[in-house]
Design an enzyme around this catalytic site. Structure first.
Site, short mmCIF file in Angstrom:
data_model
loop_
_atom_site.label_atom_id
_atom_site.label_comp_id
_atom_site.label_asym_id
_atom_site.label_seq_id
_atom_site.Cartn_x
_atom_site.Cartn_y
_atom_site.Cartn_z
N ASP A 206 -5.20 -6.49 6.25
CA ASP A 206 -4.76 -5.13 5.94
C ASP A 206 -4.69 -4.27 7.19
O ASP A 206 -5.71 -4.04 7.84
CB ASP A 206 -5.77 -4.53 4.94
CG ASP A 206 -5.36 -3.17 4.42
OD1 ASP A 206 -4.24 -2.72 4.69
OD2 ASP A 206 -6.20 -2.56 3.72
N GLY A 207 -3.48 -3.79 7.47
CA GLY A 207 -3.32 -2.81 8.55
C GLY A 207 -2.30 -3.22 9.59
O GLY A 207 -2.44 -4.26 10.23
N GLY A 208 -1.24 -2.45 9.69
CA GLY A 208 -0.26 -2.65 10.77
C GLY A 208 0.64 -3.87 10.61
O GLY A 208 1.22 -4.34 11.60
N GLY B 200 -2.98 5.00 7.06
CA GLY B 200 -1.88 4.06 7.23
C GLY B 200 -1.17 4.30 8.56
O GLY B 200 -1.48 5.25 9.29
N GLY B 201 -0.24 3.41 8.88
CA GLY B 201 0.63 3.61 10.04
C GLY B 201 0.00 3.33 11.39
O GLY B 201 0.52 3.76 12.42
N GLY C 167 -8.95 3.85 6.99
CA GLY C 167 -8.93 5.30 6.85
C GLY C 167 -7.56 5.94 6.83
O GLY C 167 -7.40 7.02 6.29
N SER D 273 0.84 -1.21 0.00
CA SER D 273 0.00 0.00 0.00
C SER D 273 0.87 1.25 0.00
O SER D 273 1.76 1.39 0.84
CB SER D 273 -0.89 0.00 1.26
OG SER D 273 -1.33 1.30 1.54
N HIS E 60 -1.35 -2.29 -3.72
CA HIS E 60 -2.62 -2.14 -3.00
C HIS E 60 -3.04 -0.67 -3.10
O HIS E 60 -2.36 0.22 -2.61
CB HIS E 60 -2.41 -2.56 -1.54
CG HIS E 60 -3.63 -2.52 -0.69
ND1 HIS E 60 -4.55 -3.55 -0.65
CD2 HIS E 60 -4.10 -1.56 0.15
CE1 HIS E 60 -5.52 -3.24 0.21
NE2 HIS E 60 -5.28 -2.03 0.70
N GLY F 264 2.05 -1.43 4.27
CA GLY F 264 2.21 -0.08 3.76
C GLY F 264 3.41 0.61 4.37
O GLY F 264 4.52 0.57 3.85
N ASP G 24 -5.49 2.08 -2.07
CA ASP G 24 -6.49 2.49 -1.08
C ASP G 24 -7.21 3.73 -1.57
O ASP G 24 -6.59 4.78 -1.73
CB ASP G 24 -5.80 2.83 0.25
CG ASP G 24 -5.31 1.59 1.00
OD1 ASP G 24 -6.13 0.71 1.26
OD2 ASP G 24 -4.10 1.54 1.31
C1 DX5 Z 1 -5.97 1.48 6.00
C2 DX5 Z 1 -5.57 1.02 4.63
C3 DX5 Z 1 -4.35 0.17 4.62
C4 DX5 Z 1 -3.12 0.83 5.12
C5 DX5 Z 1 -1.99 -0.14 5.25
O1 DX5 Z 1 -7.19 2.09 5.92
O2 DX5 Z 1 -6.60 0.28 4.04
O3 DX5 Z 1 -4.15 -0.39 3.34
O4 DX5 Z 1 -2.73 1.91 4.34
O5 DX5 Z 1 -0.90 0.55 5.73
P1 DX5 Z 1 -0.11 0.13 7.04
O6 DX5 Z 1 0.66 -1.11 6.69
O7 DX5 Z 1 0.76 1.31 7.30
O8 DX5 Z 1 -1.11 -0.11 8.15
ZN ZN Z 2 -6.16 -1.01 2.32
#
Ligand code: DX5
Ligand code: ZN
Length: 212
Positions: free
Chosen positions: A172-174, A141-142, A139, A6, A30, A192, A32
């Site tokens: 997806d996420g973290g 990243g990070g 919503g 992402s 990915h 991401g 978003d």
């Molecule tokens: C969150 C997004 C994710 C996110 C992933 O709403 O859908 O795709 O950007 O990023 P990381 O890996 O930083 O959580």
């Molecule tokens: Zn995503």
């Protein structure tokens, strides 16, 4: 396990980040997309997404965080994505939206927020190709991975097995090089900021791939 990168939260601008992802052996980009309604951030217009991704080489894994996802499908189909994923919470017309994506010859993903019961997916699981389990609130990243997602992953795998279904499971996420060890049975992991906040994209992707 496949890795979908992402570019939402990155050290560089979107154009440069996408170029850097293209140079790695990541399996998907990915994408978003947020409408400022279903989630509070907004980051796209169709024109902008076309401009950024019209010449993509890697398969696109589009993640729609928008209300009424059906209205974007036709315009997004021009990018020839591998999969378009939308949220079960984002529309009353889940089946209609699945059909619309399929009609364009694109694989269908259904995503589910942390606080939605996993069993709400049941009526749709035989119709779709991917389930995208959110492991943070959608919503931005990070954010920090929510440990309760592991139980949801196990439950969904059990449902898939018991019902002889074949959808892929994506999370997806973290996700970073530590978390990936806890979710090593995933089919696809989205990552991401662990990758795109730094310069050594390939080394980081290698690290994710070697942990599973
Ligand atoms: C969150 C997004 C994710 C996110 C992933 O709403 O859908 O795709 O950007 O990023 P990381 O890996 O930083 O959580
Ligand atoms: Zn995503």
């Amino acid at each position: 396990m496949k890795i979908s990168v992402s570019y939402l939260s990155s050290k560089y601008d979107e154009e440069k980040t996408i170029k850097l992802i293209e140079q790695t052996n990541a399996d998907y980009i990915h994408v978003d997309l947020m409408d400022g309604g279903f989630v509070s951030n907004k980051n796209f217009t169709i024109e902008k997404v076309h401009h950024l991704l019209i010449n993509h080489k890697k398969p696109l894994d589009i993640h729609l965080m928008v209300f009424d996802p059906i209205i974007y499908v036709h315009d997004l189909s021009i990018l020839k994505p591998e999969v378009i994923t939308f949220h079960i919470e984002s529309t009353k017309d889940v089946v209609k939206t699945i059909e619309e994506i399929k009609k364009h010859g694109i694989k269908v993903g259904l995503s589910i927020k942390m606080d939605t019961d996993i069993y709400e997916l049941m009526p749709y699981l035989s119709l779709i190709d991917v389930v995208l389990i959110m492991s943070v609130n959608p919503g931005r990243g990070g954010q920090t991975f929510m440990m309760s997602s592991i139980k949801r992953l196990n439950e969904l795998q059990k449902i898939r097995e018991e019902n002889h279904l074949s959808f892929l499971i994506e999370m997806d996420g973290g996700i970073n090089d530590e978390i990936i060890k806890l979710v090593s049975s995933l089919d696809i992991a989205v990552s991401g900021s662990y990758i795109c906040k730094y310069d050594d994209y390939q080394a980081r992707i290698d690290k994710l791939k070697e942990e599973v």
